[in-house]
Scaffold this active site. Structure first.
Site, PDB file in Angstrom:
ATOM      1  N   CYS A 143      27.628  26.496  54.143  1.00  0.00           N
ATOM      2  CA  CYS A 143      29.090  26.426  54.282  1.00  0.00           C
ATOM      3  C   CYS A 143      29.572  24.972  54.343  1.00  0.00           C
ATOM      4  CB  CYS A 143      29.522  27.174  55.527  1.00  0.00           C
ATOM      5  SG  CYS A 143      28.545  26.747  56.980  1.00  0.00           S
ATOM      6  N   HIS A 222      33.937  24.938  61.420  1.00  0.00           N
ATOM      7  CA  HIS A 222      33.418  23.566  61.482  1.00  0.00           C
ATOM      8  C   HIS A 222      34.563  22.627  61.114  1.00  0.00           C
ATOM      9  CE1 HIS A 222      29.297  25.109  61.248  1.00  0.00           C
ATOM     10  NE2 HIS A 222      29.515  25.640  60.058  1.00  0.00           N
TER      11      HIS A 222
HETATM   12  P1  NAD Z   1      22.742  36.975  60.075  1.00  0.00           P
HETATM   13  O1  NAD Z   1      21.732  36.829  61.148  1.00  0.00           O
HETATM   14  O2  NAD Z   1      24.162  37.206  60.427  1.00  0.00           O
HETATM   15  O3  NAD Z   1      22.318  38.161  59.107  1.00  0.00           O
HETATM   16  C1  NAD Z   1      21.015  38.301  58.573  1.00  0.00           C
HETATM   17  C2  NAD Z   1      20.749  39.749  58.215  1.00  0.00           C
HETATM   18  O4  NAD Z   1      19.437  39.854  57.653  1.00  0.00           O
HETATM   19  C3  NAD Z   1      20.786  40.688  59.419  1.00  0.00           C
HETATM   20  O5  NAD Z   1      21.509  41.828  59.055  1.00  0.00           O
HETATM   21  C4  NAD Z   1      19.316  41.030  59.662  1.00  0.00           C
HETATM   22  O6  NAD Z   1      19.151  42.346  60.153  1.00  0.00           O
HETATM   23  C5  NAD Z   1      18.740  40.933  58.265  1.00  0.00           C
HETATM   24  N1  NAD Z   1      17.295  40.665  58.273  1.00  0.00           N
HETATM   25  C6  NAD Z   1      16.502  40.412  59.331  1.00  0.00           C
HETATM   26  N2  NAD Z   1      15.229  40.266  58.940  1.00  0.00           N
HETATM   27  C7  NAD Z   1      15.210  40.423  57.610  1.00  0.00           C
HETATM   28  C8  NAD Z   1      14.179  40.405  56.648  1.00  0.00           C
HETATM   29  N3  NAD Z   1      12.900  40.217  56.981  1.00  0.00           N
HETATM   30  N4  NAD Z   1      14.494  40.554  55.337  1.00  0.00           N
HETATM   31  C9  NAD Z   1      15.776  40.749  54.993  1.00  0.00           C
HETATM   32  N5  NAD Z   1      16.812  40.775  55.880  1.00  0.00           N
HETATM   33  C10 NAD Z   1      16.519  40.636  57.176  1.00  0.00           C
HETATM   34  O7  NAD Z   1      22.580  35.701  59.128  1.00  0.00           O
HETATM   35  P2  NAD Z   1      23.720  34.978  58.284  1.00  0.00           P
HETATM   36  O8  NAD Z   1      24.498  34.103  59.201  1.00  0.00           O
HETATM   37  O9  NAD Z   1      24.444  35.978  57.457  1.00  0.00           O
HETATM   38  O10 NAD Z   1      22.862  34.005  57.394  1.00  0.00           O
HETATM   39  C11 NAD Z   1      22.227  34.441  56.189  1.00  0.00           C
HETATM   40  C12 NAD Z   1      21.983  33.231  55.313  1.00  0.00           C
HETATM   41  O11 NAD Z   1      23.249  32.639  54.989  1.00  0.00           O
HETATM   42  C13 NAD Z   1      21.150  32.097  55.947  1.00  0.00           C
HETATM   43  O12 NAD Z   1      20.403  31.458  54.928  1.00  0.00           O
HETATM   44  C14 NAD Z   1      22.194  31.157  56.478  1.00  0.00           C
HETATM   45  O13 NAD Z   1      21.730  29.828  56.605  1.00  0.00           O
HETATM   46  C15 NAD Z   1      23.264  31.269  55.384  1.00  0.00           C
HETATM   47  N6  NAD Z   1      24.633  30.920  55.808  1.00  0.00           N
HETATM   48  C16 NAD Z   1      25.107  31.329  57.021  1.00  0.00           C
HETATM   49  C17 NAD Z   1      26.403  30.959  57.382  1.00  0.00           C
HETATM   50  C18 NAD Z   1      26.976  31.334  58.714  1.00  0.00           C
HETATM   51  O14 NAD Z   1      27.803  30.586  59.244  1.00  0.00           O
HETATM   52  N7  NAD Z   1      26.645  32.456  59.304  1.00  0.00           N
HETATM   53  C19 NAD Z   1      27.200  30.219  56.506  1.00  0.00           C
HETATM   54  C20 NAD Z   1      26.695  29.886  55.245  1.00  0.00           C
HETATM   55  C21 NAD Z   1      25.398  30.236  54.907  1.00  0.00           C
END
Ligand code: NAD
Length: 338
Positions: A143, A222
């Site tokens: 992000c 942020h």
């Molecule tokens: P999150 O923890 O909210 O969601 C992750 C999901 O993946 C959950 O539903 C979980 O149950 C599932 N999961 C758990 N183990 C797993 C596995 N072994 N295989 C597949 N899925 C599994 O995470 P998020 O915040 O959505 O982040 C996901 C990605 O996006 C990361 O790479 C993160 O860096 C990136 N990201 C996050 C944000 C943010 O602010 N949340 C912003 C931009 C990018």
């Protein structure tokens, strides 16, 4: 009839649930399904929306006892999809690529928590769409990197960038997240530069940028304080005009009483964005300044949503849709973004 792109979403958390909804709003895509790793409210809602859930629990079927029908396993979702958007937690995307996507020869979009070296290109649609056309593995950058890349690209195109110094003031955790975050502290990232600067250079190749970062006790957004040494420095008015004409960037102002990230989040709700998200990078008009050859500005990033539209464009690019501008327009229209 033109075939729709079948998209599977792996990981249905903060990013995954938003990407799944965004896919369902595109005329040229259909959602093949999502994965469920454990039973929770998100699964109930996905089920009520009629989304096909693929059981990815480590053991058994936690959905059976709550009466949610599921299909078995990640391999089946991979099989039923033309492309996967992997929204699993940091580093799991890398494992999933090795375990599932490579053996099945399936294209996949990974997220910013994964390393650049895992993919054919890192991606921000308005900066380097064409690098991603037809590629098998694309990383939608984080992000923060997305926010920096959108605004710096616009400045670089029009005025040229010599060098950038930026400080990321990061939210401690996402609003729903009770596991992370400083509660009563400001936590500096004790690594210079913070990873954001080098990450921007994976999209804006050759950009000289040095970043520092701190996390603070907020969950909303942020904020970035950015200082750009320009080749030809624009005036404040020219900078405002530039950002007003940049897609996925929104000017906000003190004069209309938008003075904080809290008010931006309220604005997003009033604008009617789904979930109260703010997919545009918000720049304060009164926060733009010019000092000698330096341009200074302050921008706010809604971490939960700015990358969602990027994932949609990355899907089209990977599937060979060549016109980046058209893809951005299609995505923006479907998601109601200016
Ligand atoms: P999150 O923890 O909210 O969601 C992750 C999901 O993946 C959950 O539903 C979980 O149950 C599932 N999961 C758990 N183990 C797993 C596995 N072994 N295989 C597949 N899925 C599994 O995470 P998020 O915040 O959505 O982040 C996901 C990605 O996006 C990361 O790479 C993160 O860096 C990136 N990201 C996050 C944000 C943010 O602010 N949340 C912003 C931009 C990018």
């Amino acid at each position: 009839m033109v075939c729709k792109i079948k998209v599977g979403v792996i990981g249905y958390g903060t990013i995954g649930k938003r990407v799944a909804d965004a896919v369902m709003l595109q005329k040229d895509m259909e959602l093949a399904g999502i994965t469920g790793h454990s039973y929770n409210w998100r699964m109930d809602i996905a089920h009520k929306k009629g989304i096909k859930i693929f059981n990815a629990a480590e053991e058994g079927n936690p959905f059976a006892e709550v009466g949610i029908d599921v299909v078995d396993g990640i391999p089946e979702l991979v099989k039923q999809s033309d492309i996967i958007v992997d929204c699993s937690p940091k580093k799991i995307g890398a494992e999933n690529k090795e375990k599932y996507y490579l053996p099945a020869k399936r294209k996949a979009i990974l997220q910013g928590g994964e390393k650049d070296k895992l993919v054919d290109t890192s991606f921000v649609a308005q900066c380097n769409y064409k690098d991603a056309v037809g590629k098998n593995y694309i990383r939608v950058v984080s992000c923060n990197t997305t926010g920096l890349a959108r605004t710096l690209h616009a400045i670089n195109q029009k005025y040229g960038v010599e060098e950038v110094y930026a400080t990321m003031i990061r939210r401690g955790a996402d609003p729903w997240d009770i596991r992370h975050g400083p509660i009563n502290a400001i936590v500096p990232v004790l690594e210079l530069p913070s990873h954001h600067g080098p990450d921007v250079a994976t999209v804006l190749k050759g950009m000289k940028i040095f970043t520092t970062a701190v996390s603070i006790s907020t969950t909303l957004m942020h904020m970035h304080n950015v200082i750009v040494d320009c080749k030809k420095t624009p005036t404040v008015e020219e900078t405002i005009k530039l950002f007003e004409n940049t897609t996925r960037v929104r000017m906000v102002d003190n004069s209309s009483k938008i003075r904080s990230t809290a008010e931006i989040m309220e604005l997003a709700k009033d604008l009617g964005y789904a979930r109260g998200d703010m997919p545009e990078i918000c720049i304060w008009k009164e926060g733009i300044g010019v000092h000698e050859n330096k341009l200074l500005y302050m921008q706010a990033i809604h971490q939960e949503s700015d990358v969602v539209c990027e994932n949609i464009d990355a899907i089209r690019a990977a599937m060979g849709f060549k016109d980046g501008k058209k893809s951005i327009e299609m995505t923006n229209r479907a998601l109601g973004i200016k």
